[in-house]
Design an enzyme around this catalytic site. Structure first.
Site, PDB file in Angstrom:
ATOM      1  N   HIS A  25      -5.380  -2.807  -3.028  1.00  0.00           N
ATOM      2  CA  HIS A  25      -4.423  -1.974  -4.581  1.00  0.00           C
ATOM      3  C   HIS A  25      -4.117  -3.072  -5.690  1.00  0.00           C
ATOM      4  CE1 HIS A  25      -3.562   1.108  -1.548  1.00  0.00           C
ATOM      5  NE2 HIS A  25      -3.743   0.045  -0.379  1.00  0.00           N
TER       6      HIS A  25
ATOM      7  N   LYS B  78     -11.862   0.642  -2.775  1.00  0.00           N
ATOM      8  CA  LYS B  78     -10.845   0.907  -3.038  1.00  0.00           C
ATOM      9  C   LYS B  78     -10.957   1.488  -4.644  1.00  0.00           C
ATOM     10  CE  LYS B  78      -7.618   0.854  -0.241  1.00  0.00           C
ATOM     11  NZ  LYS B  78      -6.592  -0.061   1.197  1.00  0.00           N
TER      12      LYS B  78
ATOM     13  N   SER C 146       0.694  -1.046  -0.001  1.00  0.00           N
ATOM     14  CA  SER C 146      -0.087  -0.009  -0.466  1.00  0.00           C
ATOM     15  C   SER C 146       0.985   1.525   0.016  1.00  0.00           C
ATOM     16  CB  SER C 146      -0.771   0.158   1.067  1.00  0.00           C
ATOM     17  OG  SER C 146      -0.155  -0.534   2.420  1.00  0.00           O
TER      18      SER C 146
HETATM   19  C1  LIG Z   1      -7.443  -0.172   1.812  1.00  0.00           C
HETATM   20  C2  LIG Z   1      -7.138  -1.470   3.036  1.00  0.00           C
HETATM   21  C3  LIG Z   1      -7.396  -1.935   3.807  1.00  0.00           C
HETATM   22  C4  LIG Z   1      -8.804  -1.999   4.509  1.00  0.00           C
HETATM   23  O1  LIG Z   1      -9.869  -2.248   3.609  1.00  0.00           O
HETATM   24  P1  LIG Z   1     -10.917  -1.488   3.993  1.00  0.00           P
HETATM   25  O2  LIG Z   1     -12.209  -1.616   2.794  1.00  0.00           O
HETATM   26  O3  LIG Z   1     -10.472   0.556   3.571  1.00  0.00           O
HETATM   27  O4  LIG Z   1     -11.193  -1.548   5.447  1.00  0.00           O
HETATM   28  C5  LIG Z   1      -6.573  -3.729   3.688  1.00  0.00           C
HETATM   29  N1  LIG Z   1      -5.767  -4.308   3.495  1.00  0.00           N
HETATM   30  C6  LIG Z   1      -4.680  -3.032   2.706  1.00  0.00           C
HETATM   31  C7  LIG Z   1      -3.458  -3.523   2.154  1.00  0.00           C
HETATM   32  C8  LIG Z   1      -5.577  -2.045   2.103  1.00  0.00           C
HETATM   33  O5  LIG Z   1      -4.746  -0.508   1.569  1.00  0.00           O
END
Ligand SMILES: *Cc1c(COP(=O)(O)O)cnc(C)c1O
Length: 388
Positions: free
Chosen positions: A210, A244, A182
């Protein structure tokens, strides 16, 4: 008597002294990747809306229609009466995209990780996690009660060292990693991880928050980190988020039908938490239709990341995340402030989110960015001395 507000004030003061005090800043979405903050329009280069789907008319329409038909909320846990008919379609779509037998939808990606890991492993078991794995993987590992060791980022020799030294004294073993990291945007070496897992009798779990909608190869573009390899690298447990690139909200785990049934029965964040609102589930389904059908949109975030990296003389990125390592936390914050003055929203990421001395500007590209916006950012970064 310990005064609550006094305790909170002292804790906040400590954060302020360390320069770590955070403030949530109101951000209003405008057209495309434009947002408004404190009255100013900025081009957002910090969003994880990689495909520009959060404001796509098809998602908004699907959300609205689902709310009209099924209501604004689910009303109960999915195991009680919260499993409205839209869930089955979404789980089928995720399984199709991931090429698995089944998938389970959770309330968020965070809830998927903290719910899933404690089902897979517990006391007497071993978790091996990449040093840069996301915070909610570590939270899930802690909740599980299993022993956890970290291996140096993407360092297969260090992972094998841990396996050789510790695997034998544990019952089950889970290797867990981000598929796309991330804060760095690089890929985990999944074929190597899978080979070690086979050798040492371990399960592999990937977090594709991601990766879904952004990475892949050829026909398999957008299907996630395992699809960036030839042959495709299939982790046993493929976790991801719907918040995302998918532009909605929620999390998922894709895998075998048996794994998914196990999670539906035992994952506490699924069992003891209300189902997602129908509108959110419908929007995520509509988004996955676009991910499957609109190859041009799915190819665009990585194309733009490569364009920006090229303009800055940086190595070719593997995902839509481009980190510009500054080093000093205050310098990174000052650069972010200067970019904001010039109309760009770029987040400065500081410790403890990233290791000491690696504070950075984290730039994310979206299909909704225009080439002109990306080039203007390149010019601003070059003027600040951030090009090679
Ligand atoms: C954003 C993220 C999460 C959490 O996901 P949400 O749906 O926002 O709770 C989990 N793992 C990674 C690597 C992330 O970047």
């Amino acid at each position: 008597m310990i005064d609550l507000d006094e305790t909170a004030r002292e804790a906040l003061e400590t954060l302020r002294e360390k320069g770590l005090l955070r403030r949530i800043r109101q951000t209003e979405a405008l057209e495309g990747m434009l947002v408004r903050r404190e009255g100013r329009a900025l081009v957002n280069f910090s969003s994880n809306d990689y495909l520009g789907l959060a404001r796509h008319p098809a998602l908004i329409a699907a959300a609205g229609e689902a709310a009209m038909a099924h209501g604004a909320g689910a009303g109960a846990s999915r195991l009680v009466t919260g499993d409205h008919p839209l869930y089955a379609r979404l789980e089928r779509r995720i399984a199709e995209v991931k090429g698995t037998e089944d998938a389970v939808v959770f309330g968020s990606g965070y809830l998927a990780n903290v719910g899933t890991i404690p089902v897979l492993v517990g006391r007497g078991d071993l978790i091996l996690a990449d040093k840069f794995a996301h915070a909610c993987i570590l939270d899930g590992a802690q909740l599980s009660g299993a022993d956890m060791l970290r291996f140096r980022h993407n360092d297969m020799a260090h992972l094998e060292e841990h396996l050789a030294a510790h695997r034998g004294r544990h019952r089950r073993c889970l290797i867990v990693t981000d598929g796309v990291f991330s804060m760095d945007g690089d890929l985990a070496p999944l074929p190597d991880i899978l080979a070690l897992a086979r050798q040492y009798d371990a399960w592999v779990m990937t977090d594709d928050a991601h990766a879904l909608g952004v990475v892949g190869q050829g026909e398999n573009w957008g299907r996630g980190s395992g699809f960036a390899f030839d042959p495709v690298a299939r982790a046993d447990v493929q976790m991801g988020t719907l918040s995302k690139a998918v532009g909605a909200y929620g999390g998922y785990v894709a895998g075998s039908a048996t794994l998914c049934d196990w999670l539906r029965n035992r994952a506490r964040s699924l069992v003891y938490s209300t189902g997602l609102p129908p509108g959110v589930v419908a929007a995520a389904s509509a988004a996955l239709d676009i991910v499957t059908l609109d190859a041009g949109r799915v190819a665009r975030p990585l194309m733009l990341a490569r364009r920006l990296a090229g303009r800055l003389g940086l190595a070719e990125p593997a995902s839509a995340i481009l980190p510009l390592i500054v080093g000093d936390a205050e310098a990174a914050v000052a650069m972010a402030r200067r970019l904001e003055d010039e109309g760009f929203l770029v987040a400065a990421i500081r410790p403890p989110t990233v290791p000491q001395g690696t504070a950075r500007l984290r730039i994310t590209l979206s299909a909704a960015h225009e080439e002109g916006q990306v080039d203007a950012l390149a010019d601003a970064l070059t003027a600040m001395g951030l090009a090679r």
